[in-house]
Write a protein that holds these residues in place. Structure first.
Motif, PDB file in Angstrom:
ATOM      1  N   ILE A 279      -4.309  24.552   1.756  1.00  0.00           N
ATOM      2  CA  ILE A 279      -4.332  26.192   1.724  1.00  0.00           C
ATOM      3  C   ILE A 279      -2.964  26.369   2.738  1.00  0.00           C
ATOM      4  N   ASP A 280      -1.995  27.105   1.451  1.00  0.00           N
ATOM      5  CA  ASP A 280      -0.539  27.657   1.877  1.00  0.00           C
ATOM      6  C   ASP A 280      -0.995  29.152   2.830  1.00  0.00           C
ATOM      7  N   GLU A 281      -0.094  29.913   3.891  1.00  0.00           N
ATOM      8  CA  GLU A 281      -0.122  30.948   4.142  1.00  0.00           C
ATOM      9  C   GLU A 281      -0.570  31.979   3.173  1.00  0.00           C
ATOM     10  N   LYS A 282      -0.006  32.064   2.211  1.00  0.00           N
ATOM     11  CA  LYS A 282      -0.588  33.256   0.942  1.00  0.00           C
ATOM     12  C   LYS A 282      -2.066  32.861   0.580  1.00  0.00           C
ATOM     13  N   GLY A 283      -2.803  32.595   0.618  1.00  0.00           N
ATOM     14  CA  GLY A 283      -4.162  31.068   0.282  1.00  0.00           C
ATOM     15  C   GLY A 283      -3.582  30.290  -0.793  1.00  0.00           C
ATOM     16  N   VAL A 284      -2.418  29.994  -1.636  1.00  0.00           N
ATOM     17  CA  VAL A 284      -2.972  29.429  -2.566  1.00  0.00           C
ATOM     18  C   VAL A 284      -2.706  27.570  -2.088  1.00  0.00           C
ATOM     19  N   LYS A 285      -3.995  27.359  -3.773  1.00  0.00           N
ATOM     20  CA  LYS A 285      -3.958  25.840  -3.133  1.00  0.00           C
ATOM     21  C   LYS A 285      -3.335  25.504  -3.755  1.00  0.00           C
ATOM     22  N   PHE A 286      -3.128  24.189  -2.940  1.00  0.00           N
ATOM     23  CA  PHE A 286      -2.021  22.720  -3.404  1.00  0.00           C
ATOM     24  C   PHE A 286      -2.672  21.146  -3.230  1.00  0.00           C
ATOM     25  N   GLU A 287      -3.302  20.593  -4.827  1.00  0.00           N
ATOM     26  CA  GLU A 287      -3.597  19.438  -4.406  1.00  0.00           C
ATOM     27  C   GLU A 287      -2.648  18.481  -5.427  1.00  0.00           C
ATOM     28  N   ALA A 288      -2.523  16.891  -4.860  1.00  0.00           N
ATOM     29  CA  ALA A 288      -2.530  15.931  -4.965  1.00  0.00           C
ATOM     30  C   ALA A 288      -4.030  15.025  -5.104  1.00  0.00           C
ATOM     31  N   ARG A 289      -3.474  13.633  -6.173  1.00  0.00           N
ATOM     32  CA  ARG A 289      -4.595  12.401  -5.996  1.00  0.00           C
ATOM     33  C   ARG A 289      -3.790  11.461  -6.896  1.00  0.00           C
ATOM     34  N   ALA A 290      -4.337  10.376  -6.278  1.00  0.00           N
ATOM     35  CA  ALA A 290      -4.106   9.062  -6.953  1.00  0.00           C
ATOM     36  C   ALA A 290      -4.994   8.199  -6.793  1.00  0.00           C
ATOM     37  N   PHE A 291      -4.513   7.021  -7.928  1.00  0.00           N
ATOM     38  CA  PHE A 291      -6.255   6.174  -8.439  1.00  0.00           C
ATOM     39  C   PHE A 291      -5.307   4.979  -8.096  1.00  0.00           C
ATOM     40  N   TYR A 292      -6.721   3.643  -7.318  1.00  0.00           N
ATOM     41  CA  TYR A 292      -6.405   2.956  -6.631  1.00  0.00           C
ATOM     42  C   TYR A 292      -7.328   2.540  -6.797  1.00  0.00           C
ATOM     43  N   TRP A 293      -7.329   0.358  -6.499  1.00  0.00           N
ATOM     44  CA  TRP A 293      -8.714  -0.548  -7.166  1.00  0.00           C
ATOM     45  C   TRP A 293      -8.246  -1.245  -5.227  1.00  0.00           C
ATOM     46  N   ALA A 294      -9.468  -1.394  -5.503  1.00  0.00           N
ATOM     47  CA  ALA A 294      -9.420  -1.864  -3.536  1.00  0.00           C
ATOM     48  C   ALA A 294      -9.257  -3.608  -3.559  1.00  0.00           C
ATOM     49  N   ASN A 295      -8.838  -3.622  -2.496  1.00  0.00           N
ATOM     50  CA  ASN A 295      -8.530  -5.231  -3.051  1.00  0.00           C
ATOM     51  C   ASN A 295     -10.011  -5.791  -2.216  1.00  0.00           C
ATOM     52  N   GLU A 296      -9.310  -7.749  -2.545  1.00  0.00           N
ATOM     53  CA  GLU A 296     -10.493  -8.263  -2.288  1.00  0.00           C
ATOM     54  C   GLU A 296     -10.909  -8.276  -1.115  1.00  0.00           C
TER      55      GLU A 296
ATOM     56  N   ALA B 138      -1.001   2.759  -6.815  1.00  0.00           N
ATOM     57  CA  ALA B 138      -1.343   3.648  -7.343  1.00  0.00           C
ATOM     58  C   ALA B 138      -1.408   3.349  -8.452  1.00  0.00           C
ATOM     59  N   VAL B 139      -2.016   2.902  -9.230  1.00  0.00           N
ATOM     60  CA  VAL B 139      -2.679   2.803 -10.883  1.00  0.00           C
ATOM     61  C   VAL B 139      -2.683   4.236 -11.740  1.00  0.00           C
ATOM     62  N   GLY B 140      -3.033   5.653 -11.283  1.00  0.00           N
ATOM     63  CA  GLY B 140      -2.717   6.758 -11.928  1.00  0.00           C
ATOM     64  C   GLY B 140      -2.408   7.747 -10.856  1.00  0.00           C
ATOM     65  N   GLY B 141      -2.539   8.758 -11.825  1.00  0.00           N
ATOM     66  CA  GLY B 141      -2.921  10.311 -10.693  1.00  0.00           C
ATOM     67  C   GLY B 141      -1.846  10.808 -11.132  1.00  0.00           C
ATOM     68  N   ASP B 142      -1.111  12.081 -10.025  1.00  0.00           N
ATOM     69  CA  ASP B 142       0.194  12.118  -9.711  1.00  0.00           C
ATOM     70  C   ASP B 142       1.549  11.366  -9.450  1.00  0.00           C
ATOM     71  N   TYR B 143       0.811  10.721  -8.985  1.00  0.00           N
ATOM     72  CA  TYR B 143       1.747   9.729  -8.693  1.00  0.00           C
ATOM     73  C   TYR B 143       1.512   8.133  -9.578  1.00  0.00           C
ATOM     74  N   THR B 144       2.380   6.843  -9.608  1.00  0.00           N
ATOM     75  CA  THR B 144       2.402   5.446  -9.848  1.00  0.00           C
ATOM     76  C   THR B 144       3.323   4.354  -9.287  1.00  0.00           C
ATOM     77  N   GLY B 145       2.794   3.552  -8.449  1.00  0.00           N
ATOM     78  CA  GLY B 145       3.390   2.329  -8.002  1.00  0.00           C
ATOM     79  C   GLY B 145       3.173   2.324  -6.215  1.00  0.00           C
ATOM     80  N   MET B 146       3.834   2.173  -5.307  1.00  0.00           N
ATOM     81  CA  MET B 146       3.827   1.930  -4.269  1.00  0.00           C
ATOM     82  C   MET B 146       4.452   3.225  -3.498  1.00  0.00           C
ATOM     83  N   CYS B 147       3.434   4.385  -3.092  1.00  0.00           N
ATOM     84  CA  CYS B 147       3.526   5.486  -2.611  1.00  0.00           C
ATOM     85  C   CYS B 147       3.807   5.607  -0.676  1.00  0.00           C
ATOM     86  N   PRO B 148       3.492   5.436   0.204  1.00  0.00           N
ATOM     87  CA  PRO B 148       2.596   5.468   1.013  1.00  0.00           C
ATOM     88  C   PRO B 148       3.185   6.873   1.280  1.00  0.00           C
TER      89      PRO B 148
END
Length: 432
Positions: free
Chosen positions: A37-54, A65-75
């Motif tokens: 929540i920023d200083e003006k009370g506006v909410k920001f969100e992001a999400r990413a979908f992953y599969w857990a490894n073995e 990331a396999v989907g969401g707001d971005y895909t690929g390896m993005c730390p």
């Protein structure tokens, strides 16, 4: 036992964060979600979908990331893909000393699309189990490192704030400016001070008792600011750096061209001719090229795309308004986004570099980033493609595509720091 680990939990906002989830079921689908929540009370969100490894783990340094707001390896994807719930809203930290951004990281045990506030208001049913996070943690993102001090500047005509790193110094000095919205924006100055620079965040209109509108750019004001910074006992001379974006970039280039104190200028997505407001410096007067409002394009979300309103710097109409960068004794670094929708910044930078070479000068460097937009900021900053500017009738389109823009921010920040140190001398450093 499921664990969500974020390292470090407290950091300076331009530094990386490592996120890991442990104790999951092998191949389990999960959602990583970030919000603030920023200083003006506006909410920001992001999400990413992953599969857990073995091993039942998700490590954002290794997993894609396999989907969401971005895909690929993005730390750092959960940070730079944050989006506002309110259209045309830009994430800007105003109080850089008193508080950090608090970002909540949540881990869900399935692929979950988080409901917006409007959706929640319409649906009064209780959330299902899958909407309950398996684990959460909070991350502090500070815009000053411990020990950095801020001093309000109101001396002579100069208005702004001075950020000093901890320690005796002296530190290389930098003047930091933003663009056509006016006011005083300090987040980049705080981050630069955290890297060991003494930084004057300089306002030049629409702040305190400065003019509300920029009718004229009088370089004597900026010369006074440079002299003020240089006389501080913790500032190392004899030369200063300057960094600016948009209108601030235009002024930074003019300072490099006319002020002997400026030995390194970073110009981010700005014109290289005087636009909108004429420039005056003692007996020098450079008229402004008029804007071309008929070249505004109003896009499908009602925002102004202005990449053509400045015209072509090679046109005859611009020639009396060209900033004479061939006079600059120091070095100039142009940082441009090739998907800048506020102006054709690459065209302006290339025209300026060609002019410098024509005059036998080789003091210009160009960093050009495909698919990056106008607001190239420190790494981890969310892309703002469109926002409102005070006094403008419609929102302004800034351009950029999220992942290339994020990579441009990360690369350019490192190059900017190297450039400033190369030409101003080594900076001190502080870390949270």
């Amino acid at each position: 036992m499921v664990q969500l680990m974020v390292t470090p939990e407290r950091s300076v906002a331009d530094s990386p964060v490592w996120i890991r989830a442990l104790g999951l079921t092998p191949s389990q689908p999960v959602t990583l979600h970030s919000s603030l929540i920023d200083e003006k009370g506006v909410k920001f969100e992001a999400r990413a979908f992953y599969w857990a490894n073995e091993n039942g783990e998700v490590d954002v340094k290794e997993a894609s990331a396999v989907g969401g707001d971005y895909t690929g390896m993005c730390p750092m994807g959960l940070f730079w893909s944050l989006k506002p719930e309110k259209m045309f809203h830009r994430l800007i930290k105003r109080d850089v000393i008193g508080s950090p951004f608090h970002i909540q990281i949540s881990l869900f045990g399935s692929f979950v699309l988080m409901p917006s506030a409007k959706d929640t208001a319409k649906d009064t049913s209780l959330p299902s189990a899958k909407d309950t996070p398996l684990a959460t943690c909070s991350v502090e993102r500070w815009f000053v490192a411990p020990g950095v001090e801020r001093f309000q500047i109101k001396e002579g005509q100069v208005r702004g704030s001075l950020f000093l790193p901890p320690g005796p110094g002296p530190f290389p000095g930098v003047i930091d400016m933003f663009g056509g919205g006016g006011g005083l924006i300090e987040f980049r100055a705080g981050l630069l001070a955290s890297q060991g620079f003494a930084v004057l965040a300089l306002a030049y209109f629409a702040y305190d008792d400065l003019p509300r509108a920029l009718m004229e750019v009088n370089l004597e004001y900026f010369e006074e600011a440079a002299k003020l910074l240089l006389k501080h006992p913790k500032v190392k001379g004899p030369g200063l750096g300057v960094i600016g974006v948009s209108k601030g970039s235009e002024i930074a280039l003019a300072l490099a061209s006319f002020l002997q104190q400026i030995v390194a200028a970073v110009c981010i997505n700005g014109p290289t001719t005087i636009n909108g407001s004429p420039l005056r410096f003692r007996d020098i007067y450079i008229p402004a090229v008029r804007y071309y409002p008929e070249k505004f394009f109003i896009n499908d979300i009602g925002a102004l795309d202005g990449c053509q309103i400045f015209g072509d710097p090679e046109d005859e109409a611009h020639q009396d308004s060209v900033i004479p960068l061939e006079k600059a004794q120091g070095q100039i670094l142009f940082v441009v986004g090739e998907d800048d929708h506020a102006l054709n910044s690459k065209l302006f930078a290339e025209s300026a570099i060609a002019r410098a070479k024509k005059h036998g000068k080789n003091n210009c460097t160009l960093l050009s980033y495909p698919k990056a937009g106008h607001l190239i900021e420190p790494p981890g900053s969310p892309l703002c493609t469109c926002s409102r500017i005070p006094g403008h009738p419609k929102p302004t389109q800034w351009g950029g595509e999220m992942e290339p823009h994020a990579k441009a921010q990360e690369h350019s920040w490192k190059e900017i720091l190297k450039f400033l140190e190369l030409h101003l001398g080594p900076a001190g450093s502080s870390n949270v």
